[in-house]
Write a protein that holds these residues in place. Structure first.
Motif, short mmCIF file in Angstrom:
data_model
loop_
_atom_site.label_atom_id
_atom_site.label_comp_id
_atom_site.label_asym_id
_atom_site.label_seq_id
_atom_site.Cartn_x
_atom_site.Cartn_y
_atom_site.Cartn_z
N HIS A 83 0.82 -1.19 0.00
CA HIS A 83 0.00 0.00 0.00
C HIS A 83 0.87 1.25 0.00
O HIS A 83 0.65 2.19 -0.77
CB HIS A 83 -0.92 -0.01 1.22
CG HIS A 83 -1.94 1.07 1.21
ND1 HIS A 83 -1.80 2.23 1.93
CD2 HIS A 83 -3.10 1.17 0.53
CE1 HIS A 83 -2.86 3.00 1.70
NE2 HIS A 83 -3.65 2.39 0.87
N ARG B 32 2.64 1.48 -3.43
CA ARG B 32 1.78 1.64 -4.61
C ARG B 32 1.01 2.95 -4.59
O ARG B 32 0.79 3.55 -5.63
CB ARG B 32 0.80 0.47 -4.68
CG ARG B 32 1.44 -0.81 -5.11
CD ARG B 32 0.38 -1.79 -5.57
NE ARG B 32 0.88 -2.61 -6.63
CZ ARG B 32 1.08 -3.91 -6.55
NH1 ARG B 32 0.84 -4.54 -5.45
NH2 ARG B 32 1.54 -4.58 -7.58
N THR B 33 0.58 3.37 -3.40
CA THR B 33 -0.27 4.56 -3.36
C THR B 33 0.43 5.81 -3.86
O THR B 33 -0.14 6.53 -4.70
CB THR B 33 -0.83 4.76 -1.94
OG1 THR B 33 -1.45 3.56 -1.52
CG2 THR B 33 -1.83 5.88 -1.91
N LEU C 219 2.81 5.97 -6.01
CA LEU C 219 2.93 5.81 -7.45
C LEU C 219 1.59 6.09 -8.12
O LEU C 219 1.52 6.72 -9.18
CB LEU C 219 3.37 4.38 -7.79
CG LEU C 219 4.87 4.10 -7.65
CD1 LEU C 219 5.13 2.62 -7.84
CD2 LEU C 219 5.66 4.92 -8.64
N ALA C 220 0.52 5.60 -7.50
CA ALA C 220 -0.80 5.83 -8.08
C ALA C 220 -1.12 7.33 -8.10
O ALA C 220 -1.65 7.86 -9.08
CB ALA C 220 -1.87 5.07 -7.29
N ARG C 221 -0.75 8.00 -7.03
CA ARG C 221 -1.00 9.45 -6.97
C ARG C 221 -0.21 10.16 -8.04
O ARG C 221 -0.71 11.06 -8.73
CB ARG C 221 -0.60 9.99 -5.60
CG ARG C 221 -1.53 9.61 -4.49
CD ARG C 221 -1.14 10.35 -3.24
NE ARG C 221 -1.62 9.66 -2.07
CZ ARG C 221 -0.92 9.49 -0.96
NH1 ARG C 221 0.33 9.93 -0.89
NH2 ARG C 221 -1.46 8.89 0.07
N ARG D 266 0.93 9.02 -10.84
CA ARG D 266 0.36 8.76 -12.15
C ARG D 266 -0.92 9.54 -12.38
O ARG D 266 -1.17 10.08 -13.46
CB ARG D 266 0.10 7.25 -12.31
CG ARG D 266 0.03 6.89 -13.75
CD ARG D 266 -0.41 5.46 -14.00
NE ARG D 266 -0.26 5.18 -15.42
CZ ARG D 266 -1.07 5.67 -16.35
NH1 ARG D 266 -2.08 6.44 -16.02
NH2 ARG D 266 -0.85 5.41 -17.63
N ALA D 267 -1.75 9.59 -11.31
CA ALA D 267 -3.02 10.30 -11.43
C ALA D 267 -2.78 11.77 -11.77
O ALA D 267 -3.42 12.33 -12.66
CB ALA D 267 -3.82 10.16 -10.14
N LYS D 268 -1.82 12.36 -11.06
CA LYS D 268 -1.52 13.78 -11.31
C LYS D 268 -1.06 13.99 -12.74
O LYS D 268 -1.52 14.90 -13.44
CB LYS D 268 -0.41 14.26 -10.36
CG LYS D 268 -0.83 14.39 -8.92
CD LYS D 268 -1.63 15.66 -8.68
CE LYS D 268 -1.91 15.85 -7.20
NZ LYS D 268 -2.96 16.81 -6.95
N GLU E 92 -1.57 12.08 -15.29
CA GLU E 92 -2.63 11.78 -16.24
C GLU E 92 -3.62 12.93 -16.32
O GLU E 92 -4.09 13.29 -17.41
CB GLU E 92 -3.35 10.49 -15.84
CG GLU E 92 -4.06 9.85 -17.01
CD GLU E 92 -4.61 8.48 -16.66
OE1 GLU E 92 -4.42 7.56 -17.46
OE2 GLU E 92 -5.22 8.34 -15.59
N ILE F 170 6.46 1.85 -12.74
CA ILE F 170 5.37 0.99 -12.25
C ILE F 170 5.54 -0.43 -12.75
O ILE F 170 5.35 -1.39 -12.01
CB ILE F 170 4.00 1.57 -12.67
CG1 ILE F 170 3.75 2.88 -11.93
CG2 ILE F 170 2.89 0.59 -12.41
CD1 ILE F 170 2.56 3.65 -12.42
#
Lengths: 436, 226
Positions: free
Chosen positions: A236, A239-240, A242-244, A246-248, A250, A274
C-alpha cells in the motif's frame, strides 16, 4: 505382474506399527515354540523316568518268580515282554521270544522287533544266575507325545492367530494416528497453516508429538499473518504514492489540449517505474512460496497448444519461425500460469535481443529454450538471473532486467534447476534449460 | 451511471471523482467503509468502486456484508493489494472485477463499462450464436461467418472476436483481453494482443475492405457498430 502383487505388502512393511506387530508376533511365536519344546522335553523325561522305574520293578518281580517257581509270566498283551536266559543254558530263551543279542549288554535301550513298527523300551538285567529282559511298548509314550503335540499345535495356532489379530488391531490404531500426523504435516508443508493435528487429549507420546507440531504451526501461522499484514502495508505504502503520481500526470495530460513533451515523457517513465515495481513485487510473491498451494498435476507437453497458439504469431510477425516440439512424459506438479509466464519472459528476451529462429522443446521433464543470438558470456550467467542486472550491450534497450530473475524464481518454486548455457549444436546462441 | 466510490486517499479520491464526473457519471464519494455501507444500503448504484484499505470497515468486509444483505450491485475493487491471493480473495468475497493501483484511467473506464451495462436480452447471452452487425459466431461449432461467407479463425482468434462481440462499442483494454482470451493475469510484455488483433483484422476486415476493430490510442481496442 509379480511386483504389483508384492506392492501392497511392501507398503505395509514400511509402516513402523506393522513392523512392531510382526516382530511381536514372531517373538511370541518363538517363545511359544521354545516353551512347547521345553515342556515336551520335560514331560518326556518324567514319563521316561517313570517307565524306566516300572521296568526295574517288572524285572525284579520277573526274576523273583523265576527264582521261586522257574516260570516266566506270559504277558497279557503285546505291550509287554519278559524273557529270561539262564546262565546254565545260554541258548534257552524262556518267555517272549527275543533274539539272544538283546541279552548281550546290560541296561536300558530301545528295540524294534523285526517286521514291526512299534518299538519297545527294554531293560536287561543280570542277576547272579540268569539275565532278565523286560520291555514295555513305547506305544503309550507315543500316544502321550501325540496328544501333547496335537494339543500344543492347536494351542500354538490359535494363540498365534489371536495374537496376530490383536497385534494388527493395535498396530492399525497406532498407524492411523501416525498417518494422521503425516497427513497433517503434508497439508502444512503445502501451505495450509490452519491445519491442526492434535485431538485435545495428551495421553501418550504420539499425542504429545501432535500437540508440539500444532504449537509450531500456530507460531508459523501467526508469523505469516504478521508478515502478510506487513507486506500489505508495504504494498500500500509503495503503490499509493505511485498511483498518486500517475493520477496527477494523467490529469495534466488529459486536461490540456496540447500536453507538454515533459508531461508525456514523465507519464511514460512513470509507467516504466510501475512496470518494474510490479515485476519486482511479483517475483517476491513467487519467491514467498505461497503459490505452491495452487499447484496442479499436468504433463509439460499439454502446454504445447497454448504456447503455439499464443506465441507463434508473435514470433512470426518478426519474420522468424518458432520450432516447437513436445515430448511425452510423466506429469509434474506446478502452476500453469507461472510456467506460461516463464516462457513469456524467455520469448520476450529472445525477441528483443536476438534475430534468428527460436526453438522450444517441452517435456518429458524439462523445458529447453534455444535461440540464435549472441548468447550470454559464461562469466555473466550467474549474474543475469539477479534482479535488475542487465548486460552492457542490452542496457539501452527497453526492459526491466527482471525477466530472467522471474524465470529463476518460478523455476525455484517448482524445485526445478535453471541452466543457462551454449547451444548444444555448437552454433552461436543461448540455451535455457529448466529441469524438473 | 450512478457510482459509489469508496476511496480515502486525499489525492486519488478527488481525482477519481473528477474524472468519472467528467466522463458523465453521477459520483458519490465516501472515505470510510462505514459511510459506504450506509450509502450502499440506502441508495441504488450501478457500480460500486471500492478501495480495500480504508478506515473503519475495510472494502472486503464491506462487500461481504452487502452481499449478505442481498445487494447484488456489481462491484470493482480498486486497490494496492495486488497479489494473486488478494485478487482471489476479492472475487470470492463477491467482487466482479479487481484492478490494482496504479492504473490508467482508461483501464478503469473500460472495466466500469463492462460491469455497468444493463444485461442485454438474455436470449442473446444464452443462445449459441452471437450476432453483431453482419458477423455471426456459432459458439458451439466454433465457426465464424461474415456476410454469408465463412471466415476461418483459429481458437485464439475466435475467443478474441467473441470478447469484442460481447461488448460492441465498448473499449477492451489489453489487460482485459489478456485475462479473458489468454487467461493471463500478468503482463507478458510481448505484443501478444497486438499480434493477434492484427491477424484477426487480416481475416475479418481485409477481405471485406472495411474497419471493424478500431485502435484507441492509450486505451485499447473497440468493435465499432453502426
Amino acid at each position: 505382474m509379480f511386483s504389483t502383487l508384492i506392492e501392497p505388502f511392501h507398503l505395509l512393511w514400511r509402516q513402523s506399527a506393522v513392523r512392531l506387530a510382526v516382530q511381536l508376533i514372531v517373538g511370541f511365536g518363538l517363545v511359544l515354540l521354545i516353551g512347547w519344546a521345553a515342556l515336551l522335553w520335560f514331560v518326556e523325561r518324567e514319563l521316561r523316568g517313570s517307565v524306566d522305574q516300572e521296568l526295574q520293578q517288572f524285572a525284579e518281580s520277573a526274576y523273583l518268580r523265576w527264582q521261586s517257581n522257574g516260570t516266566v509270566a506270559e504277558p497279557s498283551d503285546d505291550e509287554r515282554l519278559v524273557a529270561v536266559v539262564p546262565k546254565s543254558d545260554e541258548h534257552a530263551v524262556i518267555g517272549t521270544s527275543v533274539p539272544r543279542q538283546l541279552f548281550e549288554t546290560e541296561g536300558f535301550r530301545y528295540w524294534v522287533p523285526a517286521g514291526e513298527d512299534d518299538r519297545f523300551r527294554v531293560l536287561v538285567r543280570e542277576f547272579g544266575d540268569s539275565s532278565v529282559v523286560v520291555g514295555l511298548s513305547d506305544e503309550r509314550l507315543e500316544e502321550v507325545r501325540e496328544i501333547l503335540n496335537s494339543g500344543f499345535f492347536w494351542m500354538f495356532v490359535i494363540a498365534l492367530a489371536a495374537m496376530s489379530v490383536l497385534a494388527f488391531a493395535a498396530a492399525r490404531g497406532t498407524q492411523a494416528r501416525i498417518q494422521e500426523i503425516e497427513r497433517g504435516l503434508d497439508l502444512i508443508a503445502a501451505g495450509q497453516y490452519n491445519t491442526r493435528i492434535s485431538r485435545g487429549a495428551e495421553r501418550d507420546d504420539l499425542d504429545r508429538v501432535a500437540a508440539s507440531i500444532d504449537h509450531a504451526t500456530i507460531r508459523t501461522e501467526r508469523l505469516l499473518e504478521q508478515l502478510s499484514a506487513q507486506s500489505a502495508n508495504i504494498a500500500h505504502d509503495l503503490r499509493t504514492p505511485l498511483a498518486r503520481l500517475r493520477a496527477k500526470l494523467e490529469s495534466e495530460f488529459s486536461d490540456s489540449s496540447a500536453p507538454s513533451e515533459n508531461v508525456i515523457e514523465a507519464l511514460g517513465q512513470t509507467d516504466r517505474i510501475i512496470d518494474t515495481f510490479n515485476a519486482l513485487l511479483r517475483i517476491a510473491a513467487v519467491e514467498s512460496g505461497s503459490r505452491r498451494s495452487g499447484f496442479n498435476k499436468f504433463a509439460l507437453e499439454q502446454l504445447v497448444d497454448e504456447i503455439m497458439a499464443t506465441f507463434a504469431p508473435v514470433v512470426e510477425d518478426t519474420g522468424r519461425e518458432l520450432h516447437l516440439r513436445a515430448i511425452s512424459g510423466p506429469p509434474i506438479e506446478g502452476d500453469r500460469e507461472l510456467l506460461v509466464q516463464l516462457l513469456g519472459n524467455l520469448f520476450q528476451n529472445a525477441l528483443r535481443h536476438t534475430d534468428g529462429d527460436i526453438e522450444l522443446i517441452l517435456g518429458p521433464d524439462r523445458i529447453e529454450f534455444l535461440d540464435f543470438g549472441p548468447g550470454i558470456p559464461v562469466a555473466e550467467r550467474h549474474r543475469v538471473i539477479e534482479p535488475l542486472y542487465r548486460l552492457d550491450r542490452a542496457r539501452q534497450s527497453v526492459g526491466t532486467g527482471l525477466g530472467l530473475a522471474m524465470v529463476r524464481a518460478i523455476a525455484d518454486l517448482h524445485d526445478a534447476a535453471l541452466e543457462l548455457g551454449d547451444r548444444p549444436d555448437g552454433r552461436s546462441g543461448l540455451s535455457v534449460v529448466v529441469q524438473f | 451511471m450512478r457510482l459509489l466510490v469508496l476511496e480515502d486517499d486525499a489525492t486519488l479520491g478527488p481525482w477519481l471523482e473528477k474524472g468519472l464526473s467528467e466522463a458523465g457519471h453521477v459520483v458519490d464519494r465516501v472515505t470510510s467503509g462505514r459511510d459506504a455501507l450506509v450509502a450502499a444500503t440506502s441508495y441504488d448504484y450501478d457500480v460500486l468502486i471500492l478501495d480495500r484499505m480504508v478506515p473503519e470497515l475495510d472494502g472486503l468486509s464491506l462487500l461481504k456484508a452487502l452481499r449478505q444483505a442481498k445487494i447484488t450491485t456489481p462491484a470493482l475493487f480498486l486497490t494496492a493489494l495486488g497479489e494473486v491471493e488478494d485478487r482471489v480473495e476479492g472475487l470470492e468475497a463477491g467482487g466482479d472485477d479487481y484492478l490494482v493501483k496504479p492504473f490508467a484511467f482508461t483501464e478503469l473506464t473500460a472495466r466500469l463499462n463492462a460491469l455497468g451495462r444493463r444485461p442485454q436480452a438474455t436470449a442473446a447471452d444464452a443462445s449459441s450464436v452471437l450476432r453483431v452487425g453482419d458477423i455471426s459466431l456459432d459458439l458451439h461449432k466454433r465457426k465464424c461467418e461474415r456476410r454469408g461467407q465463412p471466415v476461418d479463425l483459429n481458437p485464439k482468434e475466435f475467443l478474441l472476436l467473441e470478447a469484442f462481440m460481447r461488448a460492441p462499442g465498448r473499449i477492451q483494454t489489453k489487460t482485459m483481453l489478456l485475462e479473458r482470451v489468454w487467461n493471463m493475469n500478468f503482463d507478458p510484455t510481448t505484443s501478444i494482443v497486438e499480434t493477434h488483433v492484427s491477424r484477426l483484422r487480416a481475416k475479418v476486415e481485409r477481405p471485406f475492405g472495411d474497419r471493424l476493430i478500431r485502435t484507441v490510442r492509450g486505451a485499447g481496442y473497440v468493435l465499432d457498430v453502426d
